[in-house]
Design a protein around this motif. Structure first.
Motif, PDB file in Angstrom:
ATOM      1  N   PRO A 230       0.840  -1.202   0.000  1.00 50.33           N
ATOM      2  CA  PRO A 230       0.000   0.000   0.000  1.00 50.33           C
ATOM      3  C   PRO A 230       0.871   1.248   0.000  1.00 50.33           C
ATOM      4  CG  PRO A 230      -0.731  -1.569   1.684  1.00 50.33           C
ATOM      5  CD  PRO A 230       0.580  -2.080   1.161  1.00 50.33           C
ATOM      6  N   TYR A 231       0.348   2.332  -0.532  1.00 55.15           N
ATOM      7  CA  TYR A 231       1.146   3.556  -0.631  1.00 55.15           C
ATOM      8  C   TYR A 231       1.650   3.999   0.742  1.00 55.15           C
ATOM      9  CZ  TYR A 231       2.690   8.231  -1.804  1.00 55.15           C
ATOM     10  OH  TYR A 231       3.456   9.357  -1.970  1.00 55.15           O
ATOM     11  N   THR A 232       0.806   3.925   1.755  1.00 52.21           N
ATOM     12  CA  THR A 232       1.231   4.313   3.107  1.00 52.21           C
ATOM     13  C   THR A 232       2.400   3.445   3.565  1.00 52.21           C
ATOM     14  OG1 THR A 232      -1.008   5.029   3.668  1.00 52.21           O
ATOM     15  CG2 THR A 232       0.488   4.620   5.498  1.00 52.21           C
ATOM     16  N   GLY A 233       2.367   2.170   3.195  1.00 47.19           N
ATOM     17  CA  GLY A 233       3.453   1.267   3.553  1.00 47.19           C
ATOM     18  C   GLY A 233       4.747   1.623   2.849  1.00 47.19           C
ATOM     19  N   GLN A 234       4.661   2.132   1.628  1.00 44.95           N
ATOM     20  CA  GLN A 234       5.866   2.562   0.917  1.00 44.95           C
ATOM     21  C   GLN A 234       6.464   3.807   1.575  1.00 44.95           C
ATOM     22  OE1 GLN A 234       4.435   2.927  -3.161  1.00 44.95           O
ATOM     23  NE2 GLN A 234       5.183   0.873  -3.628  1.00 44.95           N
ATOM     24  N   VAL A 235       5.599   4.743   1.953  1.00 45.25           N
ATOM     25  CA  VAL A 235       6.089   5.928   2.674  1.00 45.25           C
ATOM     26  C   VAL A 235       6.716   5.504   4.003  1.00 45.25           C
ATOM     27  CG1 VAL A 235       5.450   8.136   3.717  1.00 45.25           C
ATOM     28  CG2 VAL A 235       4.341   7.401   1.593  1.00 45.25           C
ATOM     29  N   ALA A 236       6.116   4.511   4.642  1.00 41.79           N
ATOM     30  CA  ALA A 236       6.624   4.034   5.936  1.00 41.79           C
ATOM     31  C   ALA A 236       8.025   3.451   5.802  1.00 41.79           C
ATOM     32  CB  ALA A 236       5.667   2.996   6.513  1.00 41.79           C
ATOM     33  N   VAL A 237       8.288   2.716   4.735  1.00 41.14           N
ATOM     34  CA  VAL A 237       9.631   2.162   4.508  1.00 41.14           C
ATOM     35  C   VAL A 237      10.637   3.291   4.331  1.00 41.14           C
ATOM     36  CG1 VAL A 237      11.052   0.927   2.814  1.00 41.14           C
ATOM     37  CG2 VAL A 237       8.907  -0.079   3.615  1.00 41.14           C
ATOM     38  N   ALA A 238      10.264   4.296   3.557  1.00 38.59           N
ATOM     39  CA  ALA A 238      11.145   5.455   3.387  1.00 38.59           C
ATOM     40  C   ALA A 238      11.374   6.164   4.719  1.00 38.59           C
ATOM     41  CB  ALA A 238      10.540   6.424   2.369  1.00 38.59           C
TER      42      ALA A 238
END
Length: 232
Positions: free
Chosen positions: A135-143
């Protein structure tokens, strides 16, 4: 043929010769500028750029001795090892691809804009390699986790240092860090750098379906996004 006509022909030929000479000079000059702008390091190279490479390699555990700005045998061996580990041609020559993998911009940074762009791109590459399909939020979270590590004294103090810290990220070990990031990964990296942290300060994440480290399971889980657990 009249004298007047002969003079006209001579004048035209002279102009054509001069124009041709100018064109050759411009092309040659442009080629020289391109070559000068292309930074390549190899045995015998010296200077601040060599020192940057040596410093990063030493920080990541690739021992190349003192960061003295002199590209010698130790630096060559460390570069080759780094290239092998990152699925690059192990020729010991630091060119565009190796610079990019190290997160080093060879462009003139002026006020720092090019350096920031280089960090953003490297962060997007890691997001794409580690979290594409999430999910997009998960991608931001990894960053955000990567940026949180940069700010944490237990980790290297740069984005490239965190990402290329030995054994820190699977995508570096298997070479997926070198994939071209998509637009969503770039946007996620930008959002994280602009301050969005869905994890509220987490410095670890893992996929419970694939994680093999027993230690990571001991970390307290703060939240789950997609297939990743985020921990402090």
């Amino acid at each position: 043929m009249t004298v007047s006509r002969s003079l006209k022909i001579c004048t035209i030929l002279t102009m054509l010769i001069a124009l041709t000479a100018c064109t050759v000079l411009i092309v040659y000059s442009a080629m020289g500028q391109t070559d000068a702008a292309t930074t390549v390091l190899k045995r015998g190279s010296r200077g601040d750029m060599v020192k940057k490479v040596q410093t990063k390699l030493n920080n990541w555990g690739y021992n190349c001795g003192a960061a003295d700005g002199i590209y010698g045998t130790k630096t060559y061996n460390a570069v080759v090892k780094f290239q092998r580990n990152n699925k690059l041609t192990p020729d010991g020559i630091v060119g565009a691809k190796t610079f990019a993998a190290m997160g080093i911009s060879t462009a003139s940074t002026g006020s720092g804009g090019s350096s920031s762009s280089s960090d953003m791109y490297l962060l997007a590459k890691c997001v794409h390699a580690e979290a594409r399909g999430e999910p997009y939020t998960g991608q931001v979270a990894v960053a955000a986790v990567i940026l949180n590590r940069v700010r944490n004294s237990s980790f290297p103090n740069s984005i490239s240092g965190v990402i290329y810290q030995p054994y820190a990220f699977t995508c570096v070990a298997d070479g997926q860090i070198n994939l071209e990031p998509d637009e969503q990964s770039k946007r996620a990296a930008r959002d994280a750098m602009n301050g969005w942290d869905p994890t509220n300060g987490c410095i670890y994440y893992y996929n419970p379906s694939t994680a093999t480290s027993a230690w990571i399971w001991s970390r307290p889980i703060m939240l789950k996004i997609g297939r990743h657990n985020f921990c402090k």
